[in-house]
Design a protein around this motif. Structure first.
Motif, short mmCIF file in Angstrom:
data_model
loop_
_atom_site.label_atom_id
_atom_site.label_comp_id
_atom_site.label_asym_id
_atom_site.label_seq_id
_atom_site.Cartn_x
_atom_site.Cartn_y
_atom_site.Cartn_z
N GLY A 58 0.78 -1.22 0.00
CA GLY A 58 0.00 0.00 0.00
C GLY A 58 0.82 1.28 0.00
O GLY A 58 0.28 2.36 -0.23
N ALA A 59 2.11 1.19 0.28
CA ALA A 59 2.96 2.38 0.30
C ALA A 59 3.30 2.80 -1.12
O ALA A 59 3.28 1.99 -2.05
CB ALA A 59 4.24 2.10 1.09
N SER A 60 3.61 4.07 -1.28
CA SER A 60 3.99 4.58 -2.59
C SER A 60 5.20 5.47 -2.46
O SER A 60 5.59 5.86 -1.37
CB SER A 60 2.82 5.34 -3.22
OG SER A 60 2.49 6.47 -2.44
N ALA A 61 5.77 5.80 -3.60
CA ALA A 61 6.90 6.73 -3.66
C ALA A 61 6.65 7.67 -4.82
O ALA A 61 6.14 7.25 -5.87
CB ALA A 61 8.21 5.97 -3.86
N SER A 62 6.99 8.91 -4.63
CA SER A 62 6.79 9.90 -5.69
C SER A 62 7.90 9.77 -6.73
O SER A 62 8.97 9.21 -6.46
CB SER A 62 6.80 11.31 -5.11
OG SER A 62 8.10 11.65 -4.65
N ALA A 63 7.64 10.32 -7.89
CA ALA A 63 8.68 10.34 -8.93
C ALA A 63 9.88 11.14 -8.43
O ALA A 63 11.02 10.78 -8.72
CB ALA A 63 8.12 10.94 -10.22
N ALA A 64 9.63 12.20 -7.66
CA ALA A 64 10.73 13.00 -7.12
C ALA A 64 11.60 12.16 -6.18
O ALA A 64 12.83 12.26 -6.22
CB ALA A 64 10.18 14.24 -6.42
N GLN A 65 10.96 11.35 -5.34
CA GLN A 65 11.73 10.49 -4.42
C GLN A 65 12.57 9.48 -5.22
O GLN A 65 13.74 9.26 -4.90
CB GLN A 65 10.78 9.72 -3.49
CG GLN A 65 10.18 10.53 -2.39
CD GLN A 65 9.17 9.71 -1.61
OE1 GLN A 65 8.18 9.24 -2.17
NE2 GLN A 65 9.44 9.52 -0.33
N LEU A 66 11.95 8.87 -6.21
CA LEU A 66 12.67 7.89 -7.02
C LEU A 66 13.79 8.55 -7.81
O LEU A 66 14.90 8.01 -7.92
CB LEU A 66 11.71 7.16 -7.96
CG LEU A 66 10.70 6.24 -7.27
CD1 LEU A 66 9.57 5.86 -8.22
CD2 LEU A 66 11.39 5.01 -6.71
N ALA A 67 13.53 9.73 -8.35
CA ALA A 67 14.55 10.46 -9.10
C ALA A 67 15.73 10.81 -8.20
O ALA A 67 16.89 10.65 -8.59
CB ALA A 67 13.95 11.72 -9.72
N LEU A 68 15.45 11.26 -6.99
CA LEU A 68 16.51 11.58 -6.04
C LEU A 68 17.27 10.31 -5.63
O LEU A 68 18.50 10.32 -5.53
CB LEU A 68 15.91 12.27 -4.80
CG LEU A 68 16.88 12.73 -3.74
CD1 LEU A 68 17.82 13.80 -4.29
CD2 LEU A 68 16.12 13.28 -2.53
N HIS A 69 16.54 9.25 -5.44
CA HIS A 69 17.13 7.97 -5.03
C HIS A 69 18.17 7.47 -6.05
O HIS A 69 19.19 6.90 -5.69
CB HIS A 69 16.02 6.94 -4.85
CG HIS A 69 16.44 5.64 -4.24
ND1 HIS A 69 16.81 5.51 -2.92
CD2 HIS A 69 16.55 4.40 -4.78
CE1 HIS A 69 17.12 4.26 -2.67
NE2 HIS A 69 16.98 3.56 -3.79
N TYR A 70 17.87 7.69 -7.34
CA TYR A 70 18.76 7.21 -8.40
C TYR A 70 19.49 8.32 -9.15
O TYR A 70 20.16 8.05 -10.15
CB TYR A 70 17.95 6.36 -9.41
CG TYR A 70 17.55 5.03 -8.84
CD1 TYR A 70 18.50 4.05 -8.55
CD2 TYR A 70 16.21 4.73 -8.59
CE1 TYR A 70 18.13 2.82 -8.04
CE2 TYR A 70 15.84 3.50 -8.08
CZ TYR A 70 16.80 2.55 -7.80
OH TYR A 70 16.43 1.33 -7.29
N ASP A 71 19.33 9.57 -8.71
CA ASP A 71 19.94 10.72 -9.37
C ASP A 71 19.55 10.77 -10.85
O ASP A 71 20.38 10.79 -11.75
CB ASP A 71 21.47 10.70 -9.22
CG ASP A 71 22.12 12.02 -9.62
OD1 ASP A 71 21.42 13.06 -9.58
OD2 ASP A 71 23.30 12.00 -10.01
N LEU A 72 18.23 10.81 -11.07
CA LEU A 72 17.67 10.84 -12.42
C LEU A 72 16.86 12.12 -12.60
O LEU A 72 16.39 12.70 -11.62
CB LEU A 72 16.75 9.63 -12.64
CG LEU A 72 17.39 8.26 -12.47
CD1 LEU A 72 16.32 7.17 -12.54
CD2 LEU A 72 18.46 8.03 -13.53
N PRO A 73 16.65 12.54 -13.84
CA PRO A 73 15.80 13.71 -14.09
C PRO A 73 14.33 13.39 -13.79
O PRO A 73 13.75 12.51 -14.43
CB PRO A 73 16.03 14.03 -15.56
CG PRO A 73 16.57 12.77 -16.16
CD PRO A 73 17.25 12.01 -15.07
#
Length: 157
Positions: free
Chosen positions: A23-38
């Motif tokens: 049920g948990a989610s992650a934002s695109a911003a969190q994922l982008a920061l996590h992997y240093d992606l645009p």
């Protein structure tokens, strides 16, 4: 075969989302920061996974992306095809019928053996990816990896 770099991104992001608590989610911003992606481009790719029914998205302060189905029901092939399509990477242009070495049409009634072998390889590649689910990937991660991923994703390192 060379796939776009975004393919690596979505495979890793889907695996990351599979490590979250149910049920948990992650934002695109969190994922982008996590992997240093645009973030903007990653968001576009993640939306393709939503369109394919692999991810679900929600809006608002606690919104983000999460798996739309159990990890055991999402294959690597489904993820790859959601962003890269289903087309074959090899296209035979029948050059065996061109130039000084051109074969007559009657000798080209059967599919080109090279095109046939490339199609066989593509089918094998697709079958291999279709046999691997996100659950299979999670099963191969070290036992401590999901907790570490959740911690780092939330920024509580």
């Amino acid at each position: 075969m060379k796939l776009p770099v975004s393919t690596e991104w979505v495979l890793h992001c889907a695996t990351t989302l599979a490590q979250l608590e149910p049920g948990a989610s992650a934002s695109a911003a969190q994922l982008a920061l996590h992997y240093d992606l645009p973030a903007a481009y990653l968001t576009k790719q993640l939306k393709e996974l939503v369109k394919a029914g692999l991810l679900a998205a929600s809006t608002g302060p606690r919104g983000g992306f999460r798996l739309a189905r159990p990890a055991a029901e999402i294959t690597l092939l489904q993820i790859v095809e959601a962003v890269d399509g289903r087309s074959t990477p090899y296209e035979c242009r029948e050059i065996r019928q061109q130039g000084r070495g051109a074969l007559p049409p009657e000798e080209c009634e059967r599919i080109c053996v090279l095109a046939e072998k490339m199609a066989d390889a593509h089918r094998a590649w697709r079958a291999s990816l279709a046999d691997v689910t996100l659950a299979d990937i999670l099963a191969e991660l070290p036992e401590w990896a999901p907790a570490r991923t959740r911690q780092r994703l939330s920024g509580t390192t």
